[in-house]
Design an enzyme around this catalytic site. Structure first.
Site, mmCIF file in Angstrom:
data_model
loop_
_atom_site.group_PDB
_atom_site.id
_atom_site.type_symbol
_atom_site.label_atom_id
_atom_site.label_comp_id
_atom_site.label_asym_id
_atom_site.label_seq_id
_atom_site.Cartn_x
_atom_site.Cartn_y
_atom_site.Cartn_z
ATOM 1 N N LYS A 141 45.814 -11.223 55.753
ATOM 2 C CA LYS A 141 45.230 -12.228 55.068
ATOM 3 C C LYS A 141 44.207 -11.849 54.020
ATOM 4 C CE LYS A 141 46.168 -16.874 54.288
ATOM 5 N NZ LYS A 141 47.492 -17.380 54.249
ATOM 6 N N GLY A 170 49.177 -35.253 53.055
ATOM 7 C CA GLY A 170 48.807 -33.859 51.995
ATOM 8 C C GLY A 170 49.988 -34.129 51.024
ATOM 9 N N GLY A 174 50.622 -32.036 48.148
ATOM 10 C CA GLY A 174 50.376 -30.829 47.452
ATOM 11 C C GLY A 174 51.660 -30.265 46.949
ATOM 12 N N VAL A 186 53.500 -28.289 48.983
ATOM 13 C CA VAL A 186 54.466 -28.468 49.871
ATOM 14 C C VAL A 186 55.033 -29.905 50.198
ATOM 15 C CG1 VAL A 186 55.151 -27.908 52.398
ATOM 16 C CG2 VAL A 186 53.755 -26.332 50.971
ATOM 17 N N TYR A 191 54.420 -32.563 48.467
ATOM 18 C CA TYR A 191 55.723 -33.415 47.350
ATOM 19 C C TYR A 191 56.919 -33.202 47.419
ATOM 20 C CZ TYR A 191 57.138 -35.167 43.097
ATOM 21 O OH TYR A 191 57.959 -35.763 42.245
HETATM 22 P P1 NAD Z 1 48.107 -27.854 48.098
HETATM 23 O O1 NAD Z 1 46.633 -27.323 48.023
HETATM 24 O O2 NAD Z 1 49.039 -27.723 47.146
HETATM 25 O O3 NAD Z 1 48.333 -29.227 48.714
HETATM 26 C C1 NAD Z 1 47.459 -29.612 49.445
HETATM 27 C C2 NAD Z 1 47.264 -31.408 49.612
HETATM 28 O O4 NAD Z 1 46.402 -32.019 50.537
HETATM 29 C C3 NAD Z 1 46.386 -31.733 48.297
HETATM 30 O O5 NAD Z 1 47.084 -32.632 47.362
HETATM 31 C C4 NAD Z 1 44.983 -32.220 48.703
HETATM 32 O O6 NAD Z 1 44.501 -33.209 47.991
HETATM 33 C C5 NAD Z 1 45.688 -32.854 50.192
HETATM 34 N N1 NAD Z 1 44.431 -33.078 51.239
HETATM 35 C C6 NAD Z 1 43.555 -32.210 51.483
HETATM 36 N N2 NAD Z 1 42.765 -32.938 52.564
HETATM 37 C C7 NAD Z 1 43.388 -34.067 52.673
HETATM 38 C C8 NAD Z 1 43.289 -35.075 53.910
HETATM 39 N N3 NAD Z 1 42.225 -35.060 54.483
HETATM 40 N N4 NAD Z 1 44.202 -36.075 53.758
HETATM 41 C C9 NAD Z 1 45.213 -36.061 53.044
HETATM 42 N N5 NAD Z 1 45.413 -35.052 52.090
HETATM 43 C C10 NAD Z 1 44.825 -34.055 51.878
HETATM 44 O O7 NAD Z 1 48.652 -26.948 49.374
HETATM 45 P P2 NAD Z 1 50.055 -26.607 49.727
HETATM 46 O O8 NAD Z 1 50.576 -25.331 49.085
HETATM 47 O O9 NAD Z 1 50.806 -27.821 49.709
HETATM 48 O O10 NAD Z 1 49.950 -26.191 51.381
HETATM 49 C C11 NAD Z 1 49.938 -27.535 52.101
HETATM 50 C C12 NAD Z 1 49.632 -26.615 53.570
HETATM 51 O O11 NAD Z 1 50.671 -25.736 54.032
HETATM 52 C C13 NAD Z 1 48.345 -25.844 53.580
HETATM 53 O O12 NAD Z 1 47.640 -25.828 55.013
HETATM 54 C C14 NAD Z 1 48.813 -24.264 53.518
HETATM 55 O O13 NAD Z 1 48.363 -23.293 54.029
HETATM 56 C C15 NAD Z 1 50.344 -24.472 54.271
HETATM 57 N N6 NAD Z 1 51.381 -23.421 53.729
HETATM 58 C C16 NAD Z 1 51.547 -23.401 52.477
HETATM 59 C C17 NAD Z 1 52.799 -22.798 51.908
HETATM 60 C C18 NAD Z 1 53.071 -22.670 50.465
HETATM 61 O O14 NAD Z 1 54.196 -22.030 50.322
HETATM 62 N N7 NAD Z 1 52.420 -23.378 49.697
HETATM 63 C C19 NAD Z 1 53.402 -21.858 53.022
HETATM 64 C C20 NAD Z 1 53.045 -21.982 54.436
HETATM 65 C C21 NAD Z 1 51.989 -22.867 54.561
#
Ligand code: NAD
Length: 349
Positions: free
Chosen positions: A80, A177, A179, A181, A183
């Protein structure tokens, strides 16, 4: 902070610090283990309060990637990287190109992708300096949707284990959340007929999920106390902690967020409370299937097929946990470690 001590505790191979005064870039790359293949893991851009906090985070995340690749059956190790600073900066090119040079210096031992605070556009800057970058535009792209697909498969496995049937129809799921994932997870769950409660700190994201999927909006601080079937953390880590544990009124905790357990003992606490926990690095492996597929030249369908395997993988974890009466988090760690140990035995003869 004793850096070698911190590395030795969790068996990390390498920690690289790189600085570029002109752009203000300060980056750290952690390589946890390369027994199964080159260390793959995203680049996180975050305003850490201290260097020690950044080191702790990158070490923890790199180790999670080793276990994620191992249990998913991919020929990858775990790594990472983090960039310390304000991820809203518009001066991105110089910073990411410096990071690209740091990655290139490792000659392929570490391969990166997007993570929190970085986007597919940033990966294009990295590509100007290094070939060791995945999740590129026009190739596998944003891994969020396939991660969501994998989480949905994982929720079905959880339902099968807990309720005896995988159907999510009528199940009440809280998605924290919305975001990349979260949505897309809501989209899959709506198609499965689940009832959704959703929370995000950004109101616009909540409004969209309510409008698109008929979800019920919940205030961010209220998500833990809701009486529901499943809580799906898809925002930040450490959401299962001393403060939230006793307020949970769900049967299952399963979502994409990395490092959901504040401490390993919180996995034990979920086990004692009879709450089924899908270990985060198992259920969130869809994204790594997607970037691995890009490296291997897979079609999108082949990557989806690999992500579908999260269902069986979780059932294996749950089966082991049940048989040995141990937390699912421990069962997953043990399966991942076993695969690495077997590969090491073969390698070392
Ligand atoms: P993202 O940044 O697109 O979305 C995260 C969302 O969480 C945002 O909309 C943010 O406003 C919201 N958020 C932050 N704090 C919050 C709270 N206290 N309460 C409610 N909502 C809150 O991130 P992502 O890509 O959707 O990833 C989400 C999680 O999954 C992260 O922890 C990431 O490390 C993990 N993850 C993502 C992927 C991927 O493919 N994107 C893969 C494995 C793990």
């Amino acid at each position: 902070m004793e850096i070698f001590e911190a590395m030795a505790t969790k068996e990390h191979d390498q920690l690289v610090f790189w600085s570029d005064v002109a752009s203000g870039y300060r980056g750290i790359i952690a390589i946890h283990d390369t027994t199964l293949g080159p260390a793959l893991g995203g680049t996180r851009f975050w305003n850490y309060a201290s260097e020690a906090e950044a080191i702790t985070d990158v070490l923890r995340l790199a180790r999670g990637m080793t276990y994620k690749a191992a249990i998913t059956g991919l020929a990858l190790g775990g790594g990472k990287s983090v960039i310390i600073g304000d991820n809203h900066t518009t001066e991105r090119e110089a910073i990411f190109r410096a990071h690209g040079r740091a990655i290139e210096s490792l000659g392929g031992r570490y391969i990166t992708a997007a993570d929190v605070g970085t986007s597919v556009d940033d990966m294009e800057y990295l590509r100007k300096e290094t070939q060791w970058v995945t999740g590129l535009k026009g190739r596998s792209g944003d891994p969020g949707p396939i991660t969501a697909f994998g989480v949905c498969q994982g929720l079905k496995a959880c339902a099968r284990f807990r309720y005896g049937e995988e159907s999510l129809e009528g199940r009440h799921v809280i998605v924290q959340g919305l975001g990349s994932v979260g949505y897309h997870l809501c989209k899959y769950l709506a198609e499965e007929g689940a009832r959704l409660s959703v929370a995000d700190i950004e109101d616009e994201r909540v409004r969209k999920a309510v409008a698109d999927f008929g979800a019920t909006a919940v205030a961010p601080d209220d998500v833990y106390g809701i009486d529901a079937d499943i809580f799906s953390p898809c925002a930040l880590g450490a959401v299962i902690n001393d403060d939230t544990l006793d307020t949970l009124k769900v049967d299952i905790v399963a979502g994409s967020a990395n490092n959901q357990l504040a401490e390993p003992r919180h996995g034990e606490a979920l086990h004692e409370k009879g709450i089924v926990y899908a270990p985060d690095y198992v259920i969130s492996a869809g994204g790594i299937c997607s970037v691995y597929g890009e490296l291997e030249g897979w079609t999108a369908e082949q990557s989806m097929e690999k992500a579908r395997g999260i269902y069986e993988c979780l059932l294996q974890v749950f089966g082991k946990a049940l048989l040995e009466d141990i937390p699912t988090s421990q069962a997953a760690d043990s399966l991942a470690r076993r695969r690495i140990a077997e590969a090491r035995r073969v390698r070392d003869g």
